[in-house]
Motif scaffolding. Sequence first.
Motif, mmCIF file in Angstrom:
data_model
loop_
_atom_site.group_PDB
_atom_site.id
_atom_site.type_symbol
_atom_site.label_atom_id
_atom_site.label_comp_id
_atom_site.label_asym_id
_atom_site.label_seq_id
_atom_site.Cartn_x
_atom_site.Cartn_y
_atom_site.Cartn_z
ATOM 1 N N LEU A 33 54.451 47.453 36.150
ATOM 2 C CA LEU A 33 53.771 46.826 37.297
ATOM 3 C C LEU A 33 52.318 47.292 37.403
ATOM 4 C CD1 LEU A 33 56.666 46.890 39.932
ATOM 5 C CD2 LEU A 33 55.779 44.903 38.675
ATOM 6 N N ILE A 34 52.075 48.537 37.027
ATOM 7 C CA ILE A 34 50.690 49.026 37.001
ATOM 8 C C ILE A 34 49.898 48.253 35.946
ATOM 9 C CG2 ILE A 34 49.251 51.020 36.393
ATOM 10 C CD1 ILE A 34 51.470 52.767 37.755
ATOM 11 N N PHE A 35 50.491 48.101 34.774
ATOM 12 C CA PHE A 35 49.789 47.349 33.721
ATOM 13 C C PHE A 35 49.656 45.875 34.080
ATOM 14 C CE2 PHE A 35 49.905 51.127 31.196
ATOM 15 C CZ PHE A 35 48.705 51.023 30.514
ATOM 16 N N ASN A 36 50.592 45.385 34.862
ATOM 17 C CA ASN A 36 50.471 44.009 35.335
ATOM 18 C C ASN A 36 49.184 43.847 36.157
ATOM 19 O OD1 ASN A 36 51.326 41.318 35.980
ATOM 20 N ND2 ASN A 36 51.882 42.115 37.993
ATOM 21 N N GLU A 37 48.892 44.839 36.992
ATOM 22 C CA GLU A 37 47.641 44.806 37.774
ATOM 23 C C GLU A 37 46.424 44.883 36.858
ATOM 24 O OE1 GLU A 37 47.446 44.095 40.926
ATOM 25 O OE2 GLU A 37 49.625 44.094 41.105
ATOM 26 N N LEU A 38 46.530 45.733 35.840
ATOM 27 C CA LEU A 38 45.385 45.947 34.948
ATOM 28 C C LEU A 38 45.090 44.689 34.129
ATOM 29 C CD1 LEU A 38 46.327 49.566 33.798
ATOM 30 C CD2 LEU A 38 44.521 48.914 35.397
ATOM 31 N N VAL A 39 46.153 44.083 33.610
ATOM 32 C CA VAL A 39 45.961 42.861 32.807
ATOM 33 C C VAL A 39 45.440 41.738 33.703
ATOM 34 C CG1 VAL A 39 47.191 41.070 31.508
ATOM 35 C CG2 VAL A 39 47.634 43.492 31.028
ATOM 36 N N ASP A 40 45.973 41.663 34.909
ATOM 37 C CA ASP A 40 45.507 40.651 35.858
ATOM 38 C C ASP A 40 44.009 40.824 36.129
ATOM 39 O OD1 ASP A 40 46.126 38.597 38.048
ATOM 40 O OD2 ASP A 40 45.202 40.218 39.190
ATOM 41 N N ALA A 41 43.581 42.087 36.310
ATOM 42 C CA ALA A 41 42.166 42.352 36.594
ATOM 43 C C ALA A 41 41.301 41.961 35.399
ATOM 44 C CB ALA A 41 41.962 43.829 36.918
ATOM 45 N N GLU A 42 41.808 42.279 34.220
ATOM 46 C CA GLU A 42 41.020 41.970 33.025
ATOM 47 C C GLU A 42 40.894 40.457 32.850
ATOM 48 O OE1 GLU A 42 40.882 44.404 29.034
ATOM 49 O OE2 GLU A 42 42.462 42.890 28.969
ATOM 50 N N LEU A 43 42.018 39.766 33.001
ATOM 51 C CA LEU A 43 41.993 38.317 32.826
ATOM 52 C C LEU A 43 41.142 37.641 33.899
ATOM 53 C CD1 LEU A 43 45.716 37.602 31.857
ATOM 54 C CD2 LEU A 43 43.702 37.541 30.362
ATOM 55 N N SER A 44 41.097 38.236 35.086
ATOM 56 C CA SER A 44 40.279 37.632 36.147
ATOM 57 C C SER A 44 38.808 38.034 36.028
ATOM 58 C CB SER A 44 40.761 38.046 37.538
ATOM 59 O OG SER A 44 42.112 38.292 37.589
ATOM 60 N N GLY A 45 38.487 38.873 35.051
ATOM 61 C CA GLY A 45 37.084 39.256 34.830
ATOM 62 C C GLY A 45 36.479 40.039 35.987
ATOM 63 N N VAL A 46 37.256 40.948 36.567
ATOM 64 C CA VAL A 46 36.711 41.777 37.657
ATOM 65 C C VAL A 46 35.490 42.549 37.127
ATOM 66 C CG1 VAL A 46 37.187 43.751 39.174
ATOM 67 C CG2 VAL A 46 38.966 42.029 38.793
ATOM 68 N N ALA A 104 53.048 43.385 29.945
ATOM 69 C CA ALA A 104 52.198 42.777 30.977
ATOM 70 C C ALA A 104 51.418 41.586 30.422
ATOM 71 C CB ALA A 104 51.249 43.818 31.561
ATOM 72 N N LEU A 105 51.098 41.650 29.128
ATOM 73 C CA LEU A 105 50.397 40.514 28.503
ATOM 74 C C LEU A 105 51.289 39.277 28.466
ATOM 75 C CD1 LEU A 105 48.762 42.196 25.353
ATOM 76 C CD2 LEU A 105 47.564 41.401 27.394
ATOM 77 N N LEU A 106 52.608 39.497 28.470
ATOM 78 C CA LEU A 106 53.553 38.380 28.331
ATOM 79 C C LEU A 106 53.851 37.671 29.652
ATOM 80 C CD1 LEU A 106 56.209 39.889 25.863
ATOM 81 C CD2 LEU A 106 54.124 38.611 25.343
ATOM 82 N N VAL A 107 53.330 38.200 30.750
ATOM 83 C CA VAL A 107 53.610 37.567 32.058
ATOM 84 C C VAL A 107 53.005 36.160 32.087
ATOM 85 C CG1 VAL A 107 53.122 37.681 34.538
ATOM 86 C CG2 VAL A 107 53.699 39.773 33.272
ATOM 87 N N ASP A 108 53.824 35.207 32.476
ATOM 88 C CA ASP A 108 53.343 33.831 32.639
ATOM 89 C C ASP A 108 52.570 33.770 33.957
ATOM 90 O OD1 ASP A 108 52.978 31.137 33.164
ATOM 91 O OD2 ASP A 108 54.914 30.559 32.296
ATOM 92 N N ARG A 109 51.279 33.925 33.869
ATOM 93 C CA ARG A 109 50.465 34.080 35.087
ATOM 94 C C ARG A 109 50.346 32.799 35.901
ATOM 95 N NH1 ARG A 109 49.246 39.183 35.632
ATOM 96 N NH2 ARG A 109 50.010 40.173 33.751
ATOM 97 N N GLU A 110 50.397 31.667 35.220
ATOM 98 C CA GLU A 110 50.340 30.402 35.984
ATOM 99 C C GLU A 110 51.601 30.236 36.816
ATOM 100 O OE1 GLU A 110 49.466 26.973 33.541
ATOM 101 O OE2 GLU A 110 47.620 28.003 32.902
ATOM 102 N N LYS A 111 52.726 30.537 36.155
ATOM 103 C CA LYS A 111 54.005 30.417 36.866
ATOM 104 C C LYS A 111 54.059 31.383 38.058
ATOM 105 C CE LYS A 111 58.874 30.676 35.492
ATOM 106 N NZ LYS A 111 59.685 31.168 34.373
ATOM 107 N N LEU A 112 53.531 32.575 37.841
ATOM 108 C CA LEU A 112 53.521 33.578 38.914
ATOM 109 C C LEU A 112 52.652 33.101 40.086
ATOM 110 C CD1 LEU A 112 54.342 36.443 39.860
ATOM 111 C CD2 LEU A 112 52.341 37.326 38.660
ATOM 112 N N ALA A 113 51.480 32.582 39.750
ATOM 113 C CA ALA A 113 50.567 32.110 40.802
ATOM 114 C C ALA A 113 51.200 30.953 41.567
ATOM 115 C CB ALA A 113 49.237 31.689 40.191
ATOM 116 N N GLU A 114 51.877 30.091 40.831
ATOM 117 C CA GLU A 114 52.532 28.940 41.454
ATOM 118 C C GLU A 114 53.640 29.421 42.419
ATOM 119 O OE1 GLU A 114 51.747 25.981 41.621
ATOM 120 O OE2 GLU A 114 53.550 24.902 42.239
#
Length: 432
Positions: A306-319, A355-365
């Motif tokens: 879950l920590i890496f999920n936050e990190l990957v999310d931040a990276e993908l969002s270009g924080v 964390a890289l494998l999380v389907d981020r679109e599905k999660l956001a939806e």
Amino acid sequence: MAARFLIEQSVIDEDNKARKALLEEDLDYLSRKLQRRGIDIEEVIGQASRLKVAVPSWGVGTGGTRFARFAGKGEPRNVFEKLDDCSTINKLVRTTPAVSLHIPWDKPEEISSLRDAATEHGLEFDAMNSNTFQDQVGQPFSYKYGSLTHPDKAVRQQAIEHNLECIEIGKAIGSKALTVWVGDGSNFAGQTNFRHALELYLGSLKEIYAAVPDDWKLFLEHKMYEPAFYSTVINDWGTSYHCARELGERAKCLVDLGHHAPNVNIEQIVSRLIQFGKLGGFHFNDSKYGDDDLDAGSVKPFQLFLIFNELVDAELSGVPGFSPAYMLDQSHNVTDPIESLIVSSIEISRAFVQALLVDREKLAEAQRTTDPVVALGTLKEAFVTDVSSILAAARERTGGAIDPIAVYRASGYRDHKADERPSTLGLSAGIV
Ligand code: RM4
Ligand code: MN
Ligand code: MN
């Protein structure tokens, strides 16, 4: 220096050859499964070796508790032997190319020989760690009642100067950060004035910050308790954040996973620090009760994910400005420290890859449509994916071992070290 046993690359390559066919089989299967989810396995293998985690020099020695330390065979007796062990870990996993030093434990007589040893191994130096939580031989003032927050200016000055020395050593060996963790606090109600202690801390840290080079970072590491049991000056991320803001741009907060109360939502702390532009980095380890310093991912692998999920999310969002430093900080009391560090570095890679494998679109939806079952299910789908073959392939392609522990054990490294390094250490307690 007498010849030291080191694991040859050819030994790793030979072992890999024998395991390659089965690895290919596993990869094939996983590749087909991931394809169904629209994921290209080759892309993930490439990403897996991107994440590097530094190894703490003190982690390669055997740790202990307040009660005892059971020394291991062939423990490193000085910083050069520690570098040999760190290099062995990196050769096998290829994701740990940097070592973090603790001063004065690792203070070399000659800086140039330290640099040369690192170059010989292809290692770099990560953050420097200062130590004002114990007294050093010949030091005029004691830290028994505090260091950077001691009421006596002379004691604070001594602690400040130690930190400045760490920066100087760091500059000479190519480090780019100083991590300050202070054990200062109190054991009894009324022993210190909370506000006053924090003011003194900030005063001392301002002097240290002024000496931090422009291209460096200053990491402030919080810890809830221990060695002070009633109150600690930098006790939580909020206090750490306040201080980092007061100090300036180069000051960031460092999150040591073991430095929180059990059940604290660390992934949310990580997210907050990312949002506020103050996440400096991590000390990874795992724990059940307190600062247990157990191997990363050994107790709560889902939390690590879950920590890496936050990190990957931040990276993908270009924080903006997001570039945390990753380090292990563990104490190995009952295992061979090299094995623990190998396994832990793999667990860090595992959490990252999952964390890289999380389907981020599905999660956001799922979040938009207020569907907690699908939201958690989306995270779980990534978390339960067995990515071991991806990690093994990433290691093999970068020169590491498909099965690092097997190669390490078969090499007889520890027995060689037991002969080469007759113990010079006496009985001692102490966590590191
Ligand atoms: C502390 C803290 C620091 C480490 C020391 C040895 O609990 O985690 O990062 O330098 O232990
Ligand atoms: Mn730490
Ligand atoms: Mn700690």
